[in-house]
Structures are given as C-alpha cells and as structure tokens.
Design an enzyme around this catalytic site. Structure first.
Site, PDB file in Angstrom:
ATOM      1  N   ASP A 183      -4.508  -2.451   0.231  1.00 13.72           N
ATOM      2  CA  ASP A 183      -3.657  -2.452   1.299  1.00 13.72           C
ATOM      3  C   ASP A 183      -2.197  -2.308   0.552  1.00 13.72           C
ATOM      4  OD1 ASP A 183      -3.644  -3.715   4.337  1.00 13.72           O
ATOM      5  OD2 ASP A 183      -1.896  -3.369   3.331  1.00 13.72           O
ATOM      6  N   HIS A 187     -10.547   0.270  10.732  1.00 11.39           N
ATOM      7  CA  HIS A 187     -10.732  -0.359   9.481  1.00 11.39           C
ATOM      8  C   HIS A 187     -10.849  -1.823   9.565  1.00 11.39           C
ATOM      9  CE1 HIS A 187      -6.517  -0.412  10.838  1.00 11.39           C
ATOM     10  NE2 HIS A 187      -6.295  -1.687  10.387  1.00 11.39           N
TER      11      HIS A 187
END
Ligand code: 5GP
Ligand code: ZN
Length: 135
Positions: free
Chosen positions: A29, A98
C-alpha cells in the site's frame, strides 16, 4: 475505465509487487496504515465484494492467508487485521475490489473498531427471518 488498480494490475502505474499470478497481484500500500501494509487485488475489475465471482473470492482468501502468514513472520508484528471495505460509507476509496493486510504493533496508530452494541430481541428475530438459510 479510469481505475488506478486496473492500471497497477496491467503495469501502467508502478507498484511494489509481492506476489502475482494470472488472477491477482499483492502489492505494498502506498499510504500504509502500518509497516508492511499490503493489498491483494484481482487483475480484472470488480468494484466490490458483491461483484467478485465466488471462485475468485475463494482464491483471494487463500492468498490472503498465505501472504498474511509470510508477513506475520517477516515483519514480526504482534497482530494483523484483514480489512475489506465496500462502499464509500464503509471507507472504500478505490472502487476496485481489494483486501488489506495490516500488520499490528503495540505502538501503531491504526484505528479499527466499533462500540459494542446490544442485540434487541426484536432485531434478532427480524434478522434471523431475513437472513437465515438464504445462502
Ligand atoms: P480503501 O480505502 O479503498 O479500502 O483502500 C484503498 C487503499 O489503496 C488505501 O490504503 C490507499 O493507500 C491505497 N492506494 C491508493 N492509491 C494507491 C496507489 O497508487 N498505489 C498503491 N500501492 N496503493 C494505493
Ligand atoms: Zn479497476
């Protein structure tokens, strides 16, 4: 379609990839909640969990289990949250399905939680009628 995760999945936007197969990528991320925060995303565009085909949902969970196990040992965290948001109200900001893997540490600043409520008899009965034996 102007989807950032589609662009990441097909290599138009760079990302740090930890795993890749024909269906999925697992990437770091870019705005991590904690050290080691990773994301699993399908290569094809599905906006959310409701759109994701069941077969891919099963494969996603297996990969999240495997990657979480590797993360857990590699970063020596003390806990790990798997988070998956659907809809703006639920905190979704990228509308391509996700799953977050968020390692947890004693001194991290991650906030995931809710105030524990109380299930009334009325709600219990109503919800059971609405939901039981429906899948
Ligand atoms: P959501 O809030 O939709 O559940 O999570 C979206 C996540 O995607 C956020 O944690 C955010 O930091 C991450 N993210 C947004 N844009 C990018 C990007 O361009 N690259 C990567 N690697 N992560 C991104
Ligand atoms: Zn997409």
């Amino acid at each position: 379609m102007d989807c950032i995760f589609c662009k990441i999945a097909n290599g138009e936007i760079p990302s740090t990839t930890l795993y890749e197969d024909e269906n999925f990528c697992i990437i770091l991320d870019i705005g991590p909640a904690s050290y080691g925060h990773a994301l699993l995303l399908p290569k094809k565009h599905y906006a959310n969990l409701f759109e994701l085909p069941e077969e891919l949902a099963g494969k996603a969970m297996i990969l999240v289990k495997k990657m979480s196990t590797v993360l857990n040992e590699a970063v020596e965290c003390e806990g790990l949250n798997v988070v998956q948001n659907n809809g703006e109200l639920a905190g979704q900001t990228v509308f391509h399905f996700h799953m977050h893997m968020i390692p947890r540490y004693k001194k991290d600043t991650v906030k995931i939680g809710w105030k524990i409520g109380k299930l009334s008899d009325e709600d219990r009965d109503k919800l059971a009628e609405l939901l039981a034996d429906k899948i």
